[in-house]
Design a protein around this motif. Sequence first.
Motif, mmCIF file in Angstrom:
data_model
loop_
_atom_site.group_PDB
_atom_site.id
_atom_site.type_symbol
_atom_site.label_atom_id
_atom_site.label_comp_id
_atom_site.label_asym_id
_atom_site.label_seq_id
_atom_site.Cartn_x
_atom_site.Cartn_y
_atom_site.Cartn_z
ATOM 1 N N HIS A 214 -7.928 -4.004 4.728
ATOM 2 C CA HIS A 214 -7.259 -4.924 3.813
ATOM 3 C C HIS A 214 -5.754 -4.690 3.736
ATOM 4 O O HIS A 214 -5.108 -5.172 2.802
ATOM 5 C CB HIS A 214 -7.890 -4.828 2.427
ATOM 6 C CG HIS A 214 -9.212 -5.520 2.319
ATOM 7 N ND1 HIS A 214 -10.375 -4.989 2.842
ATOM 8 C CD2 HIS A 214 -9.573 -6.721 1.785
ATOM 9 C CE1 HIS A 214 -11.381 -5.815 2.611
ATOM 10 N NE2 HIS A 214 -10.925 -6.869 1.992
ATOM 11 N N GLU A 407 -9.299 -5.041 -5.581
ATOM 12 C CA GLU A 407 -9.020 -6.427 -5.937
ATOM 13 C C GLU A 407 -8.650 -6.546 -7.408
ATOM 14 O O GLU A 407 -7.777 -7.337 -7.776
ATOM 15 C CB GLU A 407 -10.239 -7.302 -5.629
ATOM 16 C CG GLU A 407 -10.598 -7.387 -4.149
ATOM 17 C CD GLU A 407 -9.538 -8.091 -3.326
ATOM 18 O OE1 GLU A 407 -8.723 -8.837 -3.912
ATOM 19 O OE2 GLU A 407 -9.507 -7.886 -2.098
ATOM 20 N N GLY A 410 -5.100 -6.133 -8.177
ATOM 21 C CA GLY A 410 -4.201 -7.146 -7.610
ATOM 22 C C GLY A 410 -4.488 -7.481 -6.171
ATOM 23 O O GLY A 410 -4.210 -8.588 -5.721
ATOM 24 N N ASP A 412 -2.975 -6.748 -3.482
ATOM 25 C CA ASP A 412 -1.830 -6.840 -2.577
ATOM 26 C C ASP A 412 -1.508 -5.444 -2.062
ATOM 27 O O ASP A 412 -1.019 -4.596 -2.810
ATOM 28 C CB ASP A 412 -0.622 -7.414 -3.317
ATOM 29 C CG ASP A 412 0.555 -7.683 -2.395
ATOM 30 O OD1 ASP A 412 0.696 -6.999 -1.365
ATOM 31 O OD2 ASP A 412 1.356 -8.588 -2.706
ATOM 32 N N GLN A 414 0.839 -4.220 -0.222
ATOM 33 C CA GLN A 414 2.237 -3.790 -0.297
ATOM 34 C C GLN A 414 2.610 -3.353 -1.706
ATOM 35 O O GLN A 414 3.297 -2.347 -1.895
ATOM 36 C CB GLN A 414 3.152 -4.939 0.172
ATOM 37 C CG GLN A 414 2.924 -5.372 1.607
ATOM 38 C CD GLN A 414 3.018 -4.209 2.589
ATOM 39 O OE1 GLN A 414 3.905 -3.355 2.488
ATOM 40 N NE2 GLN A 414 2.088 -4.167 3.536
ATOM 41 N N VAL A 415 2.148 -4.101 -2.699
ATOM 42 C CA VAL A 415 2.415 -3.731 -4.093
ATOM 43 C C VAL A 415 1.684 -2.441 -4.443
ATOM 44 O O VAL A 415 2.237 -1.543 -5.085
ATOM 45 C CB VAL A 415 1.987 -4.864 -5.045
ATOM 46 C CG1 VAL A 415 2.114 -4.418 -6.500
ATOM 47 C CG2 VAL A 415 2.835 -6.111 -4.803
#
Length: 492
Positions: A214, A407, A410, A412, A414-415
């Motif tokens: 992911h 999930e 968030g 994401d 990168q975050v």
Amino acid sequence: MLLARSKRRGISLHPRPSVTRCVGALITLGIALLPQHAWAATGLDGATMRWPYALPFGGLLLSIALGPLLFPKFWHHHYGKIAAAWSLLALGSLVWFVGGMVTLAAFLHAMLAEYLGFIVLLFSLYVVAGGILISGDIKGTPAANTGILALGTLMASVVGTTGAAMILIRPLIRANRARRYNAHIVVFFIILVANVGGALSPLGDPPLFVGFLHGVDFFWTTRTIWFQTAIVAGLLLAIFVVVDVWRFRREPLFAGVGPAEPLRIRGLINLPLIAAIVASLLASAMWKPGIAFDILGTKLELESLARNVLLLAIAALSVWLTPDEHRQANGFTWEPIREVAKLFAAIFVAIIPVLAMLDAGHHGAFAWLLSAVTAPDGAPREVAYFWFTGLMSAFLDNAPTYLLFFELAGGDPQVLMGELSGTLASISMGAVYMGALTYIGNAPNFMVSSIASESGIEMPSFFGYLLRAGAVLIPLFLLLTLLPVAPILRWH
């Protein structure tokens, strides 16, 4: 707080054609493998479900826990039927609730998206590692046992927890066969080699591989939680030394016996095959041809199909190229992987409604649980992420549990690798470390326990293991969350 900063039956190997047919059948199944996807794709709405739909899963866990303890002979002969009954009850409740087609879609998702990839990887590592024979007269002294556990802990992030466990568990058992007290050695082996040691790379433990798929960088966990993992592993090894020395001193007849046969490693052809397994995992994560097939909402991606066919081919090569006497000397049998395959197939089915309700987040029946990881202002609570991810990983499969909280935070990468790195570290450590709390927290746990039991070691029951592992691990996890921030322990 520290976290505020930062898972005998005999073998007949002589007729190779039967093995070939077995592998051929698995290859047929393997073409349906794929990575994880959201439960929403199946049309199963967890927000409209209530907690009674989790009862079959709870019944299955209780059966696994109590069956070997209360009726061991019956359980040994019928565990597959008992597990199947609970999974059929779970499917039946879904048919009554949402109808046959939605249930079929959810079932296919569980089997194709979650279970088959999981069991094919375990199967290939089990077969290949089982062909490596470490022979010689290793005596189960505290020094030798500590060395094996330390080596396995280091190996786990390179060849996976399953690979490291399957390579070293049989030599460890042979070394300690003459000891009266030896179950504690296997318990610490499960904790360190089958779980904690896999925390430093996506190859180490399935949850981290899910994160890699992911978008999490391959070396992110190595850079971020290496120190915490070293501290936990180091303290566990120190505790093991104290316990093993105490037990060893109560066995005076065993102490002082010198080695008679030099250490030898045979079946070395399996080492490049393990490397091939690692390479196939990496290649499948990096090769994205963009070709996929849809089966009732579940997408079968070409890279996943190719990966799993390759894994099964590697397992077949190992059986073909490894002399049969190596596996026979290893005490290799198919029963441990058969038991894991049957029980975890039922777990992956019975867990469908549980994951659907969890996936519904704050709209589902377990909203009270998920809301605990988020502060009123929406900021993640890292301590809560660590404990909830970990405790759920101990009783659910740690890979989907990791993905669920990934999930929830968030999703994401990168975050999560940046400003929320402490949250992702908490999720990663919780999923990997606390998978050691039960036999079902991580698949190698059950496999190692089964091999040890087949070899004559009196392993603790489900709850017996939980108490022993918890007594060792919970204080260490409390140390991670309650110890005031100090220069020697930090997230970054």
